[in-house]
Design an enzyme around this catalytic site. Structure first.
Site, PDB file in Angstrom:
ATOM      1  N   GLN A   1      -9.372   9.342  -5.451  1.00 52.38           N
ATOM      2  CA  GLN A   1      -9.079  10.031  -4.189  1.00 52.38           C
ATOM      3  C   GLN A   1     -10.252  10.895  -3.700  1.00 52.38           C
ATOM      4  OE1 GLN A   1      -5.765  10.679  -2.008  1.00 52.38           O
ATOM      5  NE2 GLN A   1      -7.734  10.879  -0.966  1.00 52.38           N
TER       6      GLN A   1
ATOM      7  N   HIS B   1      -9.322   1.776  -0.066  1.00 51.10           N
ATOM      8  CA  HIS B   1      -9.220   2.476   1.210  1.00 51.10           C
ATOM      9  C   HIS B   1     -10.592   2.315   1.861  1.00 51.10           C
ATOM     10  CE1 HIS B   1      -5.751   4.225  -0.727  1.00 51.10           C
ATOM     11  NE2 HIS B   1      -5.446   4.949   0.335  1.00 51.10           N
TER      12      HIS B   1
ATOM     13  N   TRP C   1       0.594  13.857   3.518  1.00 52.63           N
ATOM     14  CA  TRP C   1       0.067  13.175   4.695  1.00 52.63           C
ATOM     15  C   TRP C   1       1.143  12.791   5.700  1.00 52.63           C
ATOM     16  CZ3 TRP C   1      -1.433  12.292  -0.354  1.00 52.63           C
ATOM     17  CH2 TRP C   1      -2.754  12.635  -0.662  1.00 52.63           C
TER      18      TRP C   1
ATOM     19  N   HIS D   1       1.528   5.362  -2.139  1.00 51.45           N
ATOM     20  CA  HIS D   1       1.053   6.418  -3.053  1.00 51.45           C
ATOM     21  C   HIS D   1       2.269   7.018  -3.746  1.00 51.45           C
ATOM     22  CE1 HIS D   1      -3.164   6.543  -1.595  1.00 51.45           C
ATOM     23  NE2 HIS D   1      -2.592   6.006  -0.514  1.00 51.45           N
TER      24      HIS D   1
ATOM     25  N   GLU E   1     -11.240   4.587   6.666  1.00 52.15           N
ATOM     26  CA  GLU E   1     -10.052   5.236   7.238  1.00 52.15           C
ATOM     27  C   GLU E   1     -10.520   6.424   8.071  1.00 52.15           C
ATOM     28  OE1 GLU E   1      -7.068   6.672   4.515  1.00 52.15           O
ATOM     29  OE2 GLU E   1      -5.634   7.072   6.122  1.00 52.15           O
TER      30      GLU E   1
ATOM     31  N   HIS F   1       0.850  -1.207   0.000  1.00 51.84           N
ATOM     32  CA  HIS F   1       0.000   0.000   0.000  1.00 51.84           C
ATOM     33  C   HIS F   1       0.876   1.244   0.000  1.00 51.84           C
ATOM     34  CE1 HIS F   1      -3.939   2.034   0.962  1.00 51.84           C
ATOM     35  NE2 HIS F   1      -3.040   3.012   1.078  1.00 51.84           N
TER      36      HIS F   1
ATOM     37  N   ASP G   1       2.365   3.308   2.892  1.00 52.51           N
ATOM     38  CA  ASP G   1       1.345   4.305   2.560  1.00 52.51           C
ATOM     39  C   ASP G   1       1.957   5.592   1.991  1.00 52.51           C
ATOM     40  OD1 ASP G   1      -1.181   5.315   2.181  1.00 52.51           O
ATOM     41  OD2 ASP G   1      -1.678   5.525   4.297  1.00 52.51           O
TER      42      ASP G   1
HETATM   43 FE   FE2 Z   1      -3.442   5.140   1.269  1.00 44.98          FE
END
Ligand code: FE2
Length: 424
Positions: free
Chosen positions: A152, A210, A315, A59, A213, A57, A309
């Site tokens: 997203q 996802h 993030w 991005h 979350e 996982h 991630d």
């Molecule tokens: Fe993610």
């Protein structure tokens, strides 16, 4: 004549003094005292030889963009999504490619040779999709990059997202993604799961959403994902990522939910570094950890993996492509401190992750790809404790990366100069 023999390795299952023979990019033999001619030999000196690390996982379209166009002040998931929305119009294909390639270099050096990356498809230009498909081709000789079409901003909430996602799949993206908890309502979230699973079933794609979350104990999209998986016969082909709401759910409800996840053979991915920093942000004290119920899921024989991630993006400001750092955090947050628990955390960044990605020929056995990493550690627990140095990394029998052994030379008063390896 073999191409390569690695002598005297310890394997993750505990076998010691093993010799691993390699021919034509495949493992041919694993046995003690292998006596065969070989073009090259390596003395593992009893250190741990592991299959490569796998990040299920990530991005990659946002990685290494930290500070662009500004820093996430609140540290929350929602400000991160808003910040990414500010950055998107400024992205160019070239900058995405360059940052992704730089990250893949870091990954290989850390023995991370397979990554499942989500790619945001809400931009109608599909700029990031094109960029990462290009990167996938460029890195193919040394890293398996699997892409997830990720809406997203919500497949229903974002205008044109359904069409964008279908176009991304037609361009060669491997997996169907989703983000039901970001749709406008719980009902829309459930509808998005149904729509996306049906699309995956028709197209023969894997699914990785996802899912839940948030810290909302009433978020129920993992239940819908498990239901749609079994309804459509997608057993073993679907993954729920994050599932942080499970941390806050009622225990009775979870006892029913785990059986549904098991029945549908849905895999679960926790992202320990991100979950521990993004969740619980609305709490005062006590603050929830927010990570999903890893040991309880594993106890039910549900496949659980850990993902990185984010690395240096809207993030998360830290990270380095080190899946042992991920396992280290997962172990702490889940309190998996038993010997068995620590070994399960190592499996969460190797074999469990490879399983949900359907990686062919992965593992340490005759017939598998000769892809592995020699760690400066004697077993998986020591590897996690030290975030052990990656001495050598191979892909299909080819040496990709080497790092010098980590040592410290001590000059202590009253004692002779000595060397410490931190291996007790
Ligand atoms: Fe993610």
């Amino acid at each position: 004549m073999l191409d390569l023999i690695i002598h005297n390795a310890t394997l993750p299952d505990g076998r010691q003094h093993m010799d691993v023979g390699v021919s034509a990019g495949k493992i041919t033999t694993i046995e003690a005292a292998l006596a065969a001619p070989a073009h090259a030999t390596v003395d593992a000196a009893g250190q741990l030889l592991s299959p490569p690390f796998v990040d299920p996982h990530f991005h990659m379209d946002s990685t290494l963009s930290y500070g662009l166009p500004r820093v996430n002040q609140s540290g929350t998931l929602l400000e991160g999504i808003a910040l990414w929305g500010e950055l998107k119009p400024q992205l160019t294909q070239d900058t995405i490619v360059q940052r992704a390639l730089a990250y893949c270099d870091w990954a290989v050096a850390k023995g991370l040779l397979a990554i499942r990356s989500h790619v945001d498809i809400c931009d109608p230009r599909l700029l990031a999709t094109e960029a990462l498909l290009h990167v996938k081709q460029l890195v193919r000789p040394y890293l398996d990059l699997q892409l997830v079409a990720f809406p997203q901003d919500g497949i229903l909430r974002s205008p044109g997202a359904v069409d964008n996602l279908k176009r991304a799949l037609a361009m060669g993206v491997d997996v169907v993604g989703g983000i039901p908890h970001f749709e406008r309502t719980m009902a829309d979230g459930a509808a998005s799961v149904k729509l996306l699973c049906e699309l995956a079933a028709v197209q023969g794609k894997l699914v990785d959403m996802h899912c839940d979350e948030s810290d909302d104990p009433h978020s129920r999209h993992i239940e819908t994902l498990a239901y749609e998986t079994q309804r459509l016969g997608l057993h073993g082909r679907v993954t729920g990522s994050h599932c942080t709401s499970m941390h806050s759910m009622d225990n009775y409800y979870v006892s029913k939910l785990l059986a549904l996840i098991k029945e549908a053979e849905v895999s679960i991915i926790a992202n320990p570094l991100i979950n521990i920093t993004l969740q619980g942000r609305h709490d005062s004290y006590p603050k929830r950890r927010g990570m999903t119920r890893v040991p309880e899921l594993m106890e039910k024989n549900i496949n659980v993996a850990f993902g990185h991630d984010c690395v240096m993006d809207p993030w998360y400001s830290l990270g380095s492509g080190d899946m042992l750092e991920v396992a280290h955090m997962g172990l702490h947050v889940a309190q998996m401190t038993s010997q068995a628990g620590m070994r399960q955390c190592f499996e969460a960044v190797t074999t469990n992750a490879a399983k949900l990605m359907h990686l062919p020929n992965y593992g340490l056995a005759p017939g598998c790809d000769a892809s592995f990493v020699l760690l400066q550690a004697r077993d998986p627990v020591e590897a996690i404790r030290l975030r052990a140095n990656r001495l050598m990394v191979w892909k299909n029998g080819r040496l990709l990366a080497q790092s010098p052994a980590a040592t410290a030379t001590l000059h202590l008063p009253g004692r002779p100069t000595s060397t410490s390896f931190m291996q007790g």
